[in-house]
Design a protein around this motif. Structure first.
Motif, mmCIF file in Angstrom:
data_model
loop_
_atom_site.group_PDB
_atom_site.id
_atom_site.type_symbol
_atom_site.label_atom_id
_atom_site.label_comp_id
_atom_site.label_asym_id
_atom_site.label_seq_id
_atom_site.Cartn_x
_atom_site.Cartn_y
_atom_site.Cartn_z
ATOM 1 N N PRO A 3 0.699 -1.214 0.077
ATOM 2 C CA PRO A 3 0.065 0.033 -0.189
ATOM 3 C C PRO A 3 0.756 1.458 0.102
ATOM 4 O O PRO A 3 0.265 2.441 0.084
ATOM 5 C CB PRO A 3 -0.891 -0.038 1.216
ATOM 6 N N ILE A 4 1.889 1.176 0.089
ATOM 7 C CA ILE A 4 2.913 2.204 -0.125
ATOM 8 C C ILE A 4 2.886 3.230 -1.440
ATOM 9 O O ILE A 4 3.391 3.974 -1.614
ATOM 10 C CB ILE A 4 4.414 2.276 0.367
ATOM 11 N N GLY A 5 2.455 2.415 -2.503
ATOM 12 C CA GLY A 5 2.615 2.919 -3.717
ATOM 13 C C GLY A 5 3.730 3.111 -4.290
ATOM 14 O O GLY A 5 4.721 2.401 -3.934
ATOM 15 N N GLN A 6 3.836 3.524 -5.568
ATOM 16 C CA GLN A 6 5.223 3.818 -6.420
ATOM 17 C C GLN A 6 6.245 4.313 -5.603
ATOM 18 O O GLN A 6 5.741 5.596 -4.952
ATOM 19 C CB GLN A 6 4.855 4.368 -7.686
ATOM 20 N N VAL A 7 7.462 4.136 -5.594
ATOM 21 C CA VAL A 7 8.605 4.765 -5.037
ATOM 22 C C VAL A 7 9.623 5.199 -5.951
ATOM 23 O O VAL A 7 9.586 4.785 -7.006
ATOM 24 C CB VAL A 7 9.161 4.239 -3.749
ATOM 25 N N ASP A 8 10.461 6.413 -5.627
ATOM 26 C CA ASP A 8 11.463 6.511 -6.297
ATOM 27 C C ASP A 8 12.632 5.400 -6.574
ATOM 28 O O ASP A 8 13.244 5.108 -7.561
ATOM 29 C CB ASP A 8 12.290 7.640 -6.009
ATOM 30 N N LEU A 9 12.806 4.641 -5.444
ATOM 31 C CA LEU A 9 14.199 3.902 -5.027
ATOM 32 C C LEU A 9 13.893 2.627 -4.262
ATOM 33 O O LEU A 9 13.206 3.154 -3.323
ATOM 34 C CB LEU A 9 15.340 4.747 -4.734
ATOM 35 N N VAL A 10 14.306 1.582 -4.512
ATOM 36 C CA VAL A 10 14.105 0.551 -3.360
ATOM 37 C C VAL A 10 15.321 -0.042 -3.439
ATOM 38 O O VAL A 10 16.100 -0.565 -4.505
ATOM 39 C CB VAL A 10 13.085 -0.549 -3.997
ATOM 40 N N ILE A 11 16.016 -0.385 -2.296
ATOM 41 C CA ILE A 11 17.226 -0.902 -2.215
ATOM 42 C C ILE A 11 16.704 -2.460 -1.512
ATOM 43 O O ILE A 11 16.453 -2.664 -0.708
ATOM 44 C CB ILE A 11 18.249 -0.354 -0.973
ATOM 45 N N ARG A 12 17.468 -3.381 -2.354
ATOM 46 C CA ARG A 12 17.022 -4.796 -2.332
ATOM 47 C C ARG A 12 18.009 -5.778 -1.842
ATOM 48 O O ARG A 12 19.101 -5.483 -2.211
ATOM 49 C CB ARG A 12 16.276 -5.468 -3.428
ATOM 50 N N GLY A 13 17.761 -6.809 -0.958
ATOM 51 C CA GLY A 13 19.050 -7.873 -0.847
ATOM 52 C C GLY A 13 19.762 -7.703 0.180
ATOM 53 O O GLY A 13 20.682 -8.515 0.278
#
Length: 569
Positions: A3-13
């Motif tokens: 539910p946070i919607g689209q974001v600019d950046l995600v740091i994964r892993g």
């Protein structure tokens, strides 16, 4: 999707370091609008415009330096931000007392404006001691209590800079009392500078409202200051094994910050900035989690920046990816949600190059001679000397017997000599003092980077080399030059107020490394050659120092006679 919607950046892993609990946990970090939107269970689906793979790495908050001086890097704010961001430092509190001692309020306004042009967050401290010790030196500017009162209201100012004249505070000096009162009215923080101050004097200093110290102290004084709640700001030279042992012996490890104070450009590029000091702290035995908090949460709180210092939703997205908490080497740096560095190299937006309004700050004509003249009869006379050491900037009084003939002291071949020449106000002030402790070969050094009044300071063993080095520095409007017999001249122009270069950091780093090596080869064997030379004239740094007006007994705030009185029978 979440539910946070689209974001600019995600740091994964990667794993996130919680400075609140001391845990590493697998999580993804979503960033939008320059803020941390969410810290989510690993693998949570997120609609992101950009993705960063953090596999095998740890996400930590951006590093916060609670006490430093941009000018000590010998580069302008834009160049400093470029190289320090690459090492994970995303926020600093800068005290520009070097350039402000040269050019006053205009210089501070210029520094603040340059800082705004960078991706780094720069907060500012108004210098409290301009000059450092009133009445004992000639600076290029004087800040009154009214000046400081006005400057404390400037945008970006959060602190009264280190109160170096701690003896004046303890004595109830009216000027310092008025300055401190102005700071307390504005509700800003008051930073301290009080090496080995203890007992009733320390209590009086803290009673005034000053509650931090970044100077080098004995282990016993470190413990005393911690007991009283003074925030310890530990720079590299403070992190002795004895100090660390004393801190760890306490039932509760005191809250502290890791700070840089003074780092030259080549040291930042070659070794690191706050990340380097943090590694030193860990090697000396401080727990990695405590050091990480001292790099992030503690200094952010100190600066009143509740929007950073941790990896948590709603905070500013200043983040660093590192391989381990023990080494803290930045692989990627994010400031305000944007990538600004990768693998130790700046990768942010171009920082505008500023015009230099302080290019003509050395108000001296070429020198015609460097003769040390005295009103003494011919014969042998014993002069007060300054003894330096290989470890730090502490200097003690000593003495040297020299010959006087025709009113001229003949010192060459018998001692090294320091000369401080006033360069701001055309006073003609000059002070000469022998320097002992190192065996220097034939040569001479000239510098206008000389804490804190930055008068032209000469050091050498040969009048001819001193004169040539001095005139080089005067000719290029400030800087450093070392002339040695049989060696090429090594020089570093510092045309921005005589304390900063207008060249790229890498150019300055190359020249400072050459100059550092040449100083050591010359025989100046201090662990930090630049700092030990540049503080010979700092009259708030114990125990005896030389200014354009004379020799100063620092602790007593009194003049030291240039001649050693003969023993009485």
């Amino acid at each position: 999707m979440t539910p946070i919607g689209q974001v600019d950046l995600v740091i994964r892993g990667g794993r996130v370091a919680s400075v609140q609990t001391g845990e590493l946990f697998a999580a993804d970090v979503a960033v939008t609008g320059g803020l941390i939107r969410a810290v989510l269970p690993a693998g949570t689906p997120v609609d992101a415009a950009q993705r960063i793979d953090a596999s095998g790495r740890i996400v930590v908050p951006g590093f916060v330096d609670a006490h430093m001086h941009v000018e000590s890097a010998l580069i302008t704010p834009g160049e400093f931000a470029r190289v320090a961001l690459a090492r994970g430092t995303t926020t600093v509190l800068a005290d520009p007392h070097e350039i402000v001692n040269v050019a006053g309020r205009d210089a501070m306004a210029w520094m603040i404006e340059q800082g705004r042009r960078t991706p780094m967050t720069m907060r500012w401290a108004v210098p409290s001691c301009v000059p450092a010790l009133e009445g004992f030196e000639t600076a290029g500017a004087t800040l009154t209590a009214d000046d400081i009162d006005t400057m404390l209201s400037w945008d970006g100012v959060t602190t009264l800079g280190e109160v170096m004249d701690y003896r004046a505070v303890v004595a109830g000096d009216r000027r310092m009392r008025d300055i401190i009162s102005a700071a307390r009215r504005h509700g800003v923080r008051l930073d301290g500078h009080c090496p080995n101050l203890s007992g009733a004097d320390l209590n009086a200093y803290m009673w005034a409202g000053i509650d931090s110290d970044h100077t080098k102290n004995t282990p016993a004084v470190v413990v005393e200051k911690a007991r009283l709640g003074m925030l310890l700001m530990l720079q590299e030279k403070s992190l002795t094994p004895e100090v660390v042992e004393a801190m760890l012996s306490l039932p509760v490890l005191p809250e502290f910050c890791v700070v840089t104070d003074d780092l030259v450009a080549d040291a930042i590029i070659d070794r690191g900035h706050l990340d380097h000091v943090a590694r030193v702290a860990i090697r000396r035995g401080l727990p990695p989690w405590s050091v990480l908090r001292a790099l992030t949460l503690h200094p952010a709180r100190r600066l009143g920046l509740t929007d950073r210092g941790a990896v948590a939703p709603g905070l500013r997205a200043d983040l660093v990816l590192v391989d381990s908490l023990e080494h803290l080497r930045p692989a990627l740096v994010i400031a305000g949600g944007a990538v600004v560095a990768r693998d130790g190299a700046y990768a942010g937006p171009q920082i505008p190059v500023a015009a230099n309004p302080f290019a003509h700050s050395v108000n001296l004509p070429p020198l015609e001679d460097i003769a040390w003249t005295v009103d003494l009869p011919d014969g042998e006379h014993t002069f007060r000397a300054i003894r330096v050491n290989a470890v730090d900037t502490y200097t003690v009084p000593d003495q040297v017997t020299l010959s006087v003939r025709g009113g001229v002291v003949h010192w060459a071949g018998r001692t090294a000599l320091a000369v401080v020449i006033e360069r701001h106000r055309s006073t003609g002030n000059r002070t000469f003092v022998p320097v002992v402790g190192f065996d220097l070969s034939e040569g001479g050094l000239a510098t206008t980077y000389a804490h804190d009044s930055h008068n032209l300071t000469l050091l050498g063993t040969s009048p001819e080399h001193l004169l040539r080095a001095a005139n080089r520095v005067i000719r290029f409007g400030g800087g450093m030059a070392l002339e040695r017999a049989g060696s090429p001249v090594v020089e570093l122009p510092l045309p921005v107020g005589g304390v900063m270069s207008d060249q790229p950091a890498e150019t300055v780093a190359r020249k400072t490394a050459e100059l550092r090596a040449a100083l050591v080869d010359w025989g100046w064997a201090n662990a930090n050659p630049f700092m030990s030379v540049s503080t010979l004239g700092l009259p708030v740094s114990p125990e005896v120092k030389v200014t354009d007006r004379g020799l100063v007994r620092v602790v007593e705030r009194a003049w030291e006679p240039p001649l050693v009185a003969p023993a009485t029978s």
